[in-house]
Structure formats: structure tokens, C-alpha cells
Write a protein that holds these residues in place. Structure first.
Motif, PDB file in Angstrom:
ATOM      1  N   ALA A  33       0.831  -1.206   0.000  1.00 32.67           N
ATOM      2  CA  ALA A  33       0.000   0.000   0.000  1.00 32.67           C
ATOM      3  C   ALA A  33       0.866   1.256   0.000  1.00 32.67           C
ATOM      4  O   ALA A  33       0.578   2.215  -0.731  1.00 32.67           O
ATOM      5  CB  ALA A  33      -0.931  -0.003   1.209  1.00 32.67           C
ATOM      6  N   ILE A  34       1.919   1.247   0.798  1.00 28.18           N
ATOM      7  CA  ILE A  34       2.837   2.395   0.823  1.00 28.18           C
ATOM      8  C   ILE A  34       3.510   2.554  -0.531  1.00 28.18           C
ATOM      9  O   ILE A  34       3.702   3.661  -1.019  1.00 28.18           O
ATOM     10  CB  ILE A  34       3.867   2.226   1.952  1.00 28.18           C
ATOM     11  CG1 ILE A  34       3.197   2.418   3.306  1.00 28.18           C
ATOM     12  CG2 ILE A  34       5.024   3.202   1.810  1.00 28.18           C
ATOM     13  CD1 ILE A  34       4.071   2.063   4.482  1.00 28.18           C
ATOM     14  N   ASP A  35       3.849   1.432  -1.144  1.00 29.07           N
ATOM     15  CA  ASP A  35       4.483   1.465  -2.465  1.00 29.07           C
ATOM     16  C   ASP A  35       3.561   2.109  -3.491  1.00 29.07           C
ATOM     17  O   ASP A  35       4.001   2.924  -4.302  1.00 29.07           O
ATOM     18  CB  ASP A  35       4.853   0.042  -2.879  1.00 29.07           C
ATOM     19  CG  ASP A  35       5.542  -0.005  -4.230  1.00 29.07           C
ATOM     20  OD1 ASP A  35       6.276   0.948  -4.562  1.00 29.07           O
ATOM     21  OD2 ASP A  35       5.368  -1.014  -4.949  1.00 29.07           O
ATOM     22  N   LYS A  36       2.282   1.780  -3.459  1.00 30.44           N
ATOM     23  CA  LYS A  36       1.352   2.331  -4.437  1.00 30.44           C
ATOM     24  C   LYS A  36       1.008   3.788  -4.158  1.00 30.44           C
ATOM     25  O   LYS A  36       0.802   4.576  -5.075  1.00 30.44           O
ATOM     26  CB  LYS A  36       0.075   1.496  -4.477  1.00 30.44           C
ATOM     27  CG  LYS A  36       0.263   0.150  -5.106  1.00 30.44           C
ATOM     28  CD  LYS A  36      -1.042  -0.587  -5.223  1.00 30.44           C
ATOM     29  CE  LYS A  36      -0.746  -2.000  -5.620  1.00 30.44           C
ATOM     30  NZ  LYS A  36      -1.073  -2.312  -6.956  1.00 30.44           N
ATOM     31  N   ILE A  37       0.960   4.167  -2.877  1.00 25.15           N
ATOM     32  CA  ILE A  37       0.555   5.530  -2.533  1.00 25.15           C
ATOM     33  C   ILE A  37       1.721   6.514  -2.648  1.00 25.15           C
ATOM     34  O   ILE A  37       1.615   7.554  -3.295  1.00 25.15           O
ATOM     35  CB  ILE A  37      -0.042   5.575  -1.115  1.00 25.15           C
ATOM     36  CG1 ILE A  37      -1.352   4.798  -1.084  1.00 25.15           C
ATOM     37  CG2 ILE A  37      -0.267   7.003  -0.657  1.00 25.15           C
ATOM     38  CD1 ILE A  37      -1.914   4.591   0.298  1.00 25.15           C
ATOM     39  N   LEU A  38       2.837   6.194  -1.996  1.00 26.11           N
ATOM     40  CA  LEU A  38       3.936   7.155  -1.924  1.00 26.11           C
ATOM     41  C   LEU A  38       4.883   7.089  -3.116  1.00 26.11           C
ATOM     42  O   LEU A  38       5.410   8.109  -3.545  1.00 26.11           O
ATOM     43  CB  LEU A  38       4.738   6.944  -0.636  1.00 26.11           C
ATOM     44  CG  LEU A  38       3.994   7.228   0.665  1.00 26.11           C
ATOM     45  CD1 LEU A  38       4.902   6.945   1.846  1.00 26.11           C
ATOM     46  CD2 LEU A  38       3.516   8.659   0.700  1.00 26.11           C
ATOM     47  N   LEU A  39       5.124   5.903  -3.607  1.00 30.34           N
ATOM     48  CA  LEU A  39       6.107   5.730  -4.679  1.00 30.34           C
ATOM     49  C   LEU A  39       5.394   5.370  -5.979  1.00 30.34           C
ATOM     50  O   LEU A  39       5.494   4.256  -6.486  1.00 30.34           O
ATOM     51  CB  LEU A  39       7.110   4.635  -4.297  1.00 30.34           C
ATOM     52  CG  LEU A  39       7.817   4.818  -2.953  1.00 30.34           C
ATOM     53  CD1 LEU A  39       8.618   3.592  -2.608  1.00 30.34           C
ATOM     54  CD2 LEU A  39       8.705   6.043  -2.999  1.00 30.34           C
ATOM     55  N   LYS A  40       4.695   6.331  -6.543  1.00 28.34           N
ATOM     56  CA  LYS A  40       3.903   6.069  -7.746  1.00 28.34           C
ATOM     57  C   LYS A  40       4.775   5.814  -8.970  1.00 28.34           C
ATOM     58  O   LYS A  40       4.412   5.036  -9.833  1.00 28.34           O
ATOM     59  CB  LYS A  40       2.951   7.226  -8.007  1.00 28.34           C
ATOM     60  CG  LYS A  40       1.893   7.359  -6.956  1.00 28.34           C
ATOM     61  CD  LYS A  40       0.975   8.516  -7.238  1.00 28.34           C
ATOM     62  CE  LYS A  40      -0.043   8.630  -6.122  1.00 28.34           C
ATOM     63  NZ  LYS A  40      -0.946   9.738  -6.294  1.00 28.34           N
ATOM     64  N   ASN A  41       5.921   6.450  -9.043  1.00 28.93           N
ATOM     65  CA  ASN A  41       6.771   6.306 -10.228  1.00 28.93           C
ATOM     66  C   ASN A  41       7.795   5.182 -10.112  1.00 28.93           C
ATOM     67  O   ASN A  41       8.470   4.861 -11.079  1.00 28.93           O
ATOM     68  CB  ASN A  41       7.505   7.623 -10.497  1.00 28.93           C
ATOM     69  CG  ASN A  41       6.549   8.749 -10.800  1.00 28.93           C
ATOM     70  OD1 ASN A  41       5.476   8.521 -11.341  1.00 28.93           O
ATOM     71  ND2 ASN A  41       6.923   9.956 -10.430  1.00 28.93           N
TER      72      ASN A  41
END
Length: 75
Positions: A33-41
Motif C-alpha cells: 500500500a505504501i508502495d502504491k501511494i507514496l512511490l507512484k513512479n
């Protein structure tokens, strides 16, 4: 008396293993979830598969901190 001690020890061991598995699953879900929210690129899974050590360290540190927070919340 020894049988009661062993059964209590096995029960405690089972509860600790169950807690460990639940925490691991929970931390992986939160990491995604953190990967999808904070690190979009940046896709951590692809970076780790390509051999990016920094991405692997970042992901494992996030999982460790989530596990610490969940562990403190249960106590």
C-alpha cells in the motif's frame, strides 16, 4: 506438573508463531500500500528483481518498522 508446563510452552510457541505470521502478512500488505501511494513512479518489486540493493533495504526497513509498531500495539 511437567505435562502442564510443556503444554503451556507449546501453546505460547504456537501463539508467537501465529503472531509472527499475522505481522508478516500485515506488514507486506502495508508495504504494498505504501508502495502504491507514496512511490507512484517507482515499482519496488521490479527494482528488487533487477538487483537494486537500495530498494530491497528500503522495503525491508519499512516492513521492520511496521512489525515494531504492530508489536508495540499488541503489548
Amino acid at each position: 506438573m511437567e505435562a502442564e508446563y510443556l503444554s503451556a510452552t507449546y501453546l505460547t510457541l504456537g501463539l508467537n508463531l501465529a503472531f509472527t505470521l499475522v505481522t508478516l502478512v500485515f506488514s507486506v500488505i502495508l508495504l504494498l500500500a505504501i508502495d502504491k501511494i507514496l512511490l507512484k513512479n517507482i515499482e519496488l518489486q521490479t527494482e528488487i528483481k533487477n538487483g537494486n540493493i537500495a530498494a530491497a533495504i528500503f522495503a525491508s526497513s519499512i516492513m521492520l518498522f511496521i512489525a515494531i509498531i504492530v508489536g508495540m500495539g499488541i503489548h
